[in-house]
Scaffold this motif. Structure first.
Motif: not given
Length: 206
Positions: A15-16, A59-60
């Motif tokens: 999610q980062r 995200r990602n």
């Protein structure tokens, strides 16, 4: 078993948001075979991390690649993208420059063309901007300080992959902003295929 153990570290990255700009040394010191290994490593990293679902996904991961040589030779191989097909296709067409090395000019070029072209910041809001340098640090001194300053202003977070024993430690320290833990070392570029090295890099970049 090794794959299972590595999953939590990789999953924590899902999610980062991170925008990764690879800086690939195209100098004659790199050599064609090590240049090929470096490209394979970039491809492997792109296939391992979860990529963003689109350019507006917050995200990602997204990736960009700049190959650099002399002060007038900086080649954007591909701009920040979430598209794995684009990354694969571009990497397959990357030709080794076999040139000199001007890392400072390359950083400035990356910031001005990949990160903030025409004054518009392309890095996603709240995403970490990760610069990954594949270099031994042996480079022209001109504009190196200016390049590091440009990276700082862009809030770039550096990681350095420096293979072999013939490295310029002063340059590596400067480019890593003094964080020696951000310098990944190995005896030669074959280490890039080592599973433990690869997983350690993935955990770091996440």
């Amino acid at each position: 078993m090794k794959e299972i153990l590595s999953e939590p570290a990789v999953a924590s990255c899902v999610q980062r948001p991170v925008d990764v700009v690879f800086m690939l040394d195209g100098s004659e010191r790199m050599g064609l075979e090590d240049h090929r290994r470096a490209k394979e490593f970039i491809e492997k990293v792109a296939s391992k991390l979860t990529l963003a679902s689109g350019q507006t996904d917050n995200r990602n991961a997204r990736f960009a690649l700049l190959q650099y040589g002399s002060p007038t030779e900086q080649r954007v191989e591909f701009a920040l993208t979430h598209n794995l097909t684009v990354i694969y296709d571009a990497l397959s067409k990357v030709n080794y420059m076999d040139s000199s090395s001007a890392l400072g000019s390359a950083i400035i070029h990356a910031v001005n063309n990949l990160v903030i072209p025409r004054g518009d910041r392309l890095v996603r809001r709240n995403a970490e901007l990760a610069f990954v340098f594949i270099t031994d640090g042996i480079t022209a001194s001109e504009q190196l300080d200016e390049g590091v300053s440009a990276m700082r202003r862009a809030e770039g977070v550096p990681t350095v992959i420096a293979m072999g024993s013939d490295t310029d430690e002063e340059v590596l320290r400067k480019v890593s902003l003094g964080d020696m833990s951000a310098i990944f070392r190995g005896v030669d570029y074959s280490v890039l295929n080592n599973p433990s090295f690869f997983e350690r890099f993935i955990r770091w970049i996440c």
